[in-house]
Design an enzyme around this catalytic site. Structure first.
Site, PDB file in Angstrom:
ATOM      1  CB  ALA A  26       9.452  10.368  37.951  1.00  0.00           C
ATOM      2  CD  GLN A  78      11.426   2.024  38.183  1.00  0.00           C
ATOM      3  OE1 GLN A  78      10.996   3.164  38.314  1.00  0.00           O
ATOM      4  NE2 GLN A  78      12.587   1.645  38.674  1.00  0.00           N
ATOM      5  CB  CYS A 108       9.888   5.605  44.589  1.00  0.00           C
ATOM      6  SG  CYS A 108       9.273   7.294  44.557  1.00  0.00           S
TER       7      CYS A 108
HETATM    8  C1  LIG Z   1      14.336  13.582  38.659  1.00  0.00           C
HETATM    9  C2  LIG Z   1      14.582  12.166  39.076  1.00  0.00           C
HETATM   10  C3  LIG Z   1      13.583  11.236  38.919  1.00  0.00           C
HETATM   11  C4  LIG Z   1      13.800   9.895  39.284  1.00  0.00           C
HETATM   12  N1  LIG Z   1      12.814   8.973  39.053  1.00  0.00           N
HETATM   13  C5  LIG Z   1      13.069   7.647  39.274  1.00  0.00           C
HETATM   14  C6  LIG Z   1      12.116   6.654  38.904  1.00  0.00           C
HETATM   15  O1  LIG Z   1      11.052   6.929  38.330  1.00  0.00           O
HETATM   16  N2  LIG Z   1      12.426   5.354  39.199  1.00  0.00           N
HETATM   17  C7  LIG Z   1      13.604   4.999  39.806  1.00  0.00           C
HETATM   18  O2  LIG Z   1      13.832   3.808  40.046  1.00  0.00           O
HETATM   19  N3  LIG Z   1      14.518   5.924  40.138  1.00  0.00           N
HETATM   20  C8  LIG Z   1      14.293   7.227  39.877  1.00  0.00           C
HETATM   21  N4  LIG Z   1      15.260   8.149  40.168  1.00  0.00           N
HETATM   22  C9  LIG Z   1      16.558   7.708  40.698  1.00  0.00           C
HETATM   23  C10 LIG Z   1      17.561   7.487  39.567  1.00  0.00           C
HETATM   24  O3  LIG Z   1      17.148   6.433  38.713  1.00  0.00           O
HETATM   25  C11 LIG Z   1      18.987   7.172  40.107  1.00  0.00           C
HETATM   26  O4  LIG Z   1      18.968   5.966  40.825  1.00  0.00           O
HETATM   27  C12 LIG Z   1      19.489   8.282  41.016  1.00  0.00           C
HETATM   28  O5  LIG Z   1      19.249   9.568  40.453  1.00  0.00           O
HETATM   29  C13 LIG Z   1      21.005   8.152  41.292  1.00  0.00           C
HETATM   30  O6  LIG Z   1      21.734   8.196  40.098  1.00  0.00           O
HETATM   31  P1  LIG Z   1      22.475   9.534  39.534  1.00  0.00           P
HETATM   32  O7  LIG Z   1      23.413  10.001  40.615  1.00  0.00           O
HETATM   33  O8  LIG Z   1      23.203   9.025  38.301  1.00  0.00           O
HETATM   34  O9  LIG Z   1      21.432  10.550  39.234  1.00  0.00           O
HETATM   35  C14 LIG Z   1      15.046   9.493  39.840  1.00  0.00           C
HETATM   36  C15 LIG Z   1      16.051  10.452  40.006  1.00  0.00           C
HETATM   37  C16 LIG Z   1      15.846  11.765  39.624  1.00  0.00           C
HETATM   38  C17 LIG Z   1      16.962  12.766  39.790  1.00  0.00           C
END
Ligand SMILES: Cc1cc2nc3c(=O)[nH]c(=O)nc-3n(C[C@H](O)[C@H](O)[C@H](O)COP(=O)(O)O)c2cc1C
Length: 354
Positions: A26, A78, A108
């Site tokens: 997001a 999504q 979320c």
């Molecule tokens: C700024 C931000 C926004 C996110 N928004 C969503 C979202 O809209 N939907 C979702 O399923 N996960 C969301 N996530 C989670 C990520 O998809 C991911 O699962 C999580 O950051 C862990 O992965 P990473 O360590 O590679 O960042 C968000 C994460 C971050 C940092």
């Protein structure tokens, strides 16, 4: 048996060219981010979470999230919500907008979302989670997938109970970010749970959390048996991380390449969101792109102070004149914007930048 990150795989009938998935984020995963992710080798890209209630009420900004470009497929959009029939209707709309896969957010942790019965709340309400999955899976002909956290409370193993139930209800793949909702982004993702989930279900599992390099991506795939890894924060302002993961090409970008990617990203985002929204949305990206020791800190601070994106672009060209040639080449490879898929009957004004 080791799997190669550049190999293709499938979710149902949808073929995904590589095993790196760009995470839904997001406030980050705009169309320009997703298209760039595909260009650097992500096999699947995702929209940020889109409210099914917003879709139902034809909220202008929500519908703007459903703007799909010709060069971002395969794309998952999504959706989040708690009412099975509303989720089903939203799923039909996102497929009409061009989604190849409908993903549902059951992870979320933000209170504004969980208090409505959506997001991570569903990890604790398996009955409702399954009813939503059944309703959505039977509403559309494309694969329906679910993204979860491990559970709400620290140490929870709820995802291991819920995961197989969701598959029985129609989920064609599962993504697991094995942190609890309470954890938010603290601690580490415990991918031993991902390995347990892989053993329990006969659909592809995508491993999300703390994957930032090719070495880490390979070790997560090997230790869990997951079909793919998802990369989120590691790709913010750093599409080169995706290329490194997929191709093993760890060459650091030159200043000119960094400036060129950022300039293209700015231009595309302004086209998508309009100048007013884009100029505040983009500020965090300046730090993400220009960090990693690529540009001196005062330069980044200077860009954040500038009031228009045009001034930022001018300043970037002044700092890296060689970027112009790269931008011209990148622009010439972009598809014609008229190929964009527009939802029938929707006013053009919903698309901000027009
Ligand atoms: C700024 C931000 C926004 C996110 N928004 C969503 C979202 O809209 N939907 C979702 O399923 N996960 C969301 N996530 C989670 C990520 O998809 C991911 O699962 C999580 O950051 C862990 O992965 P990473 O360590 O590679 O960042 C968000 C994460 C971050 C940092």
């Amino acid at each position: 048996m080791s799997v190669e990150l550049h190999e293709s795989w499938r979710i149902g009938p949808v073929e995904l060219p590589t095993r790196v998935v760009l995470a839904p984020m997001a406030g980050v995963s705009v169309q320009a981010f997703r298209r760039q992710g595909r260009r650097f080798g992500a096999g699947l890209v995702c929209s940020e979470m889109v409210s099914c209630a917003g879709i139902e009420h034809r909220n202008e900004r929500t519908l703007g999230y459903l703007r799909v470009a010709a060069d971002e497929h395969p794309l998952a959009i999504q959706i989040f919500g708690s009412e099975p029939s509303v989720m089903a209707e939203a799923a039909r709309m996102v497929v009409a907008a061009g989604a190849d896969i409908v993903d549902m957010n059951f992870g979320c942790p933000v209170r504004k979302v969980t208090k409505t019965g959506a997001g991570a709340h569903l990890l604790e309400d398996p009955d409702l989670a399954c009813r939503i999955t059944e309703a959505v899976a039977s509403a559309v002909s494309v694969p329906v997938t679910v993204k979860m956290r491990r559970g709400v409370e620290d140490g929870s193993r709820a995802c291991l109970v819920l995961g197989p139930q969701l598959v029985d209800a129609g989920a064609a793949a599962l993504t697991l970010h094995p942190r609890s909702a309470k954890q938010m982004y603290t601690g580490v993702a415990d991918h031993s749970l991902t390995a347990e989930l892989v053993d329990l279900v006969d659909v592809p599992v995508i491993a999300s959390g703390d994957v930032t390099s090719r070495a880490r991506a390979q070790s997560v795939l090997e230790s869990t048996g997951a079909a793919a890894v998802m990369v989120g924060r590691g790709a913010q302002g750093n599409p080169w991380a995706i290329r490194e993961m997929v191709l093993g090409d760890g060459a650091q970008p030159t200043r000119e390449e960094v400036a060129a990617e950022l300039i293209l990203f700015i231009q595309e985002t302004v086209r998508e969101l309009g100048e007013r929204r884009a100029s505040s949305f983009l500020k965090k990206f300046y730090a993400w792109y220009l960090g990693h020791g690529r540009f001196p800190k005062p330069f980044k601070n200077e860009l954040v102070q500038l009031s228009s994106t045009e001034d930022v672009v001018t300043r970037l060209y002044a700092a890296a004149p060689g970027a112009a040639e790269i931008v011209a080449r990148l622009e010439s490879d972009l598809p014609d914007p008229s190929e964009e898929y527009l939802l029938e009957g929707m006013p053009i004004s919903i698309y901000g930048g027009g």
